[in-house]
Design a protein around this motif. Structure first.
Motif, PDB file in Angstrom:
ATOM      1  N   MET A   1      -3.193 -11.004   3.375  1.00  0.00           N
ATOM      2  CA  MET A   1      -2.896 -10.979   1.935  1.00  0.00           C
ATOM      3  C   MET A   1      -1.900  -9.858   1.624  1.00  0.00           C
ATOM      4  O   MET A   1      -2.076  -8.722   2.056  1.00  0.00           O
ATOM      5  CB  MET A   1      -4.188 -10.747   1.153  1.00  0.00           C
ATOM      6  CG  MET A   1      -3.992 -10.547  -0.340  1.00  0.00           C
ATOM      7  SD  MET A   1      -5.578 -10.285  -1.169  1.00  0.00           S
ATOM      8  CE  MET A   1      -5.000  -9.657  -2.739  1.00  0.00           C
ATOM      9  N   THR A   2      -0.856 -10.192   0.900  1.00  0.00           N
ATOM     10  CA  THR A   2       0.144  -9.202   0.500  1.00  0.00           C
ATOM     11  C   THR A   2      -0.404  -8.331  -0.616  1.00  0.00           C
ATOM     12  O   THR A   2      -0.908  -8.823  -1.615  1.00  0.00           O
ATOM     13  CB  THR A   2       1.432  -9.892   0.019  1.00  0.00           C
ATOM     14  OG1 THR A   2       1.997 -10.634   1.102  1.00  0.00           O
ATOM     15  CG2 THR A   2       2.452  -8.866  -0.469  1.00  0.00           C
ATOM     16  N   THR A   5       4.621  -4.833  -2.598  1.00  0.00           N
ATOM     17  CA  THR A   5       5.923  -5.490  -2.579  1.00  0.00           C
ATOM     18  C   THR A   5       6.989  -4.565  -3.154  1.00  0.00           C
ATOM     19  O   THR A   5       6.796  -3.974  -4.215  1.00  0.00           O
ATOM     20  CB  THR A   5       5.907  -6.799  -3.395  1.00  0.00           C
ATOM     21  OG1 THR A   5       4.918  -7.684  -2.852  1.00  0.00           O
ATOM     22  CG2 THR A   5       7.268  -7.479  -3.344  1.00  0.00           C
ATOM     23  N   SER A  29       7.587  -6.976   1.832  1.00  0.00           N
ATOM     24  CA  SER A  29       6.178  -7.100   1.454  1.00  0.00           C
ATOM     25  C   SER A  29       5.313  -6.555   2.576  1.00  0.00           C
ATOM     26  O   SER A  29       5.648  -6.701   3.754  1.00  0.00           O
ATOM     27  CB  SER A  29       5.816  -8.567   1.179  1.00  0.00           C
ATOM     28  OG  SER A  29       6.541  -9.073   0.073  1.00  0.00           O
ATOM     29  N   LYS A  31       1.263  -6.334   4.127  1.00  0.00           N
ATOM     30  CA  LYS A  31      -0.012  -7.035   4.103  1.00  0.00           C
ATOM     31  C   LYS A  31      -1.175  -6.126   4.451  1.00  0.00           C
ATOM     32  O   LYS A  31      -1.022  -5.132   5.148  1.00  0.00           O
ATOM     33  CB  LYS A  31       0.033  -8.222   5.077  1.00  0.00           C
ATOM     34  CG  LYS A  31       1.034  -9.288   4.706  1.00  0.00           C
ATOM     35  CD  LYS A  31       0.992 -10.440   5.702  1.00  0.00           C
ATOM     36  CE  LYS A  31       1.986 -11.536   5.325  1.00  0.00           C
ATOM     37  NZ  LYS A  31       1.950 -12.653   6.309  1.00  0.00           N
ATOM     38  N   GLU A  32      -2.340  -6.500   3.975  1.00  0.00           N
ATOM     39  CA  GLU A  32      -3.567  -5.779   4.300  1.00  0.00           C
ATOM     40  C   GLU A  32      -3.830  -5.851   5.803  1.00  0.00           C
ATOM     41  O   GLU A  32      -3.585  -6.865   6.448  1.00  0.00           O
ATOM     42  CB  GLU A  32      -4.764  -6.382   3.551  1.00  0.00           C
ATOM     43  CG  GLU A  32      -4.731  -6.183   2.052  1.00  0.00           C
ATOM     44  CD  GLU A  32      -5.915  -6.838   1.373  1.00  0.00           C
ATOM     45  OE1 GLU A  32      -6.410  -6.282   0.382  1.00  0.00           O
ATOM     46  OE2 GLU A  32      -6.344  -7.910   1.838  1.00  0.00           O
ATOM     47  N   GLU A  34      -2.379  -4.415   8.272  1.00  0.00           N
ATOM     48  CA  GLU A  34      -1.211  -4.371   9.151  1.00  0.00           C
ATOM     49  C   GLU A  34      -0.552  -2.998   9.122  1.00  0.00           C
ATOM     50  O   GLU A  34      -0.521  -2.332   8.089  1.00  0.00           O
ATOM     51  CB  GLU A  34      -0.170  -5.420   8.756  1.00  0.00           C
ATOM     52  CG  GLU A  34      -0.525  -6.832   9.155  1.00  0.00           C
ATOM     53  CD  GLU A  34       0.647  -7.791   8.984  1.00  0.00           C
ATOM     54  OE1 GLU A  34       0.506  -8.945   9.403  1.00  0.00           O
ATOM     55  OE2 GLU A  34       1.690  -7.390   8.431  1.00  0.00           O
ATOM     56  N   THR A 198      -3.519  -1.164   4.423  1.00  0.00           N
ATOM     57  CA  THR A 198      -2.094  -1.438   4.579  1.00  0.00           C
ATOM     58  C   THR A 198      -1.421  -0.127   4.977  1.00  0.00           C
ATOM     59  O   THR A 198      -1.448   0.834   4.211  1.00  0.00           O
ATOM     60  CB  THR A 198      -1.487  -1.951   3.262  1.00  0.00           C
ATOM     61  OG1 THR A 198      -2.144  -3.160   2.880  1.00  0.00           O
ATOM     62  CG2 THR A 198       0.007  -2.214   3.412  1.00  0.00           C
TER      63      THR A 198
END
Length: 227
Positions: A1-2, A5, A29, A31-32, A34, A198
């Motif tokens: 999920m992003t 951004t 963007s 993501k969670e 990562e 993130t």
């Protein structure tokens, strides 16, 4: 999920009559769960991009969107509250408070982030985090008695003790030797995955890139590659 951004972010500095474009319309963007690494030569804009994403300085143009909020339209006080509660920071040097013990460093971060836990619950949180990073036996130690690697581990613990959604790391291994650098990256990766954080990291050390999920190559204020 992003969750994060950046949309057409630009940064311009003015020196007299000369304008210098440090960032040139960057969009990306995050993501969670990562780890994204920003790499590139000195002056490519990596640290500037990180500090803008973290709300430490404003963009000249563009938007920074975090978890449904537009940081670029918030007041300074609103951004400060987001930073304190939702962001964690690790830098090249630990910047620990010299007169506070390891436990007190983490307790202070919980207070700054606005934790609603009782003191007993906060101490339990601290004990759990110190156990994860293998520093529970050093909870009463002062920074002057810690090694460089231990200081950085405490800095990471301080950055995640309040369960932030985003971790910003600016050259977190630059002051460490090869072994301690690998230990540090293993810890950051473990916490990123375990806590679904993130993580955005700036690094010059190519050996550390094996621990990240994405690599963004920057040059002259632009992102050239997105792997």
């Amino acid at each position: 999920m992003t969750i994060f951004t950046l949309d057409e972010v630009e940064k311009t500095f003015t020196n007299g009559e000369i304008e210098e474009n440090i960032l040139k319309g960057i969009s990306l963007s995050l993501k969670e769960g990562e780890i994204t690494a920003l790499v590139g030569t000195s002056g490519s804009g990596k640290s500037t991009l990180l500090t803008i994403a973290a709300g430490l300085q404003p963009a000249s143009n563009g938007e920074v969107l975090f978890d449904g909020n537009n940081l670029t339209t918030m007041s300074d006080e609103q951004v400060r509250k987001v930073r304190a509660k939702e962001f964690g920071f690790v830098f090249q040097f630990a910047h620990l408070v010299p007169f506070l013990t390891v436990e007190e460093q983490l307790m202070l971060m919980l207070e700054v982030s606005g934790s609603t836990l009782s003191k007993k619950e906060q101490k339990n949180e601290v004990d759990q985090v110190l156990d994860v990073i293998g520093m529970e036996h050093r909870k009463n130690a002062y920074p002057s008695s810690l090694s460089g690697g231990e200081k950085q581990r405490v800095a990471v613990a301080r950055a995640i003790i309040h369960k932030p959604k985003v971790l910003f790391a600016d050259e977190p291994t630059a002051s460490l030797d090869s072994k301690r650098s690998k230990d540090m990256m293993e810890l950051i990766r473990y916490l990123t995955k375990k806590m679904n954080i993130t993580t955005l990291m700036v690094t010059h050390d190519e050996e550390m890139l094996s621990y990240v999920d994405r690599i963004l190559q920057m040059s002259d204020g632009m992102v050239l590659e997105n792997e």
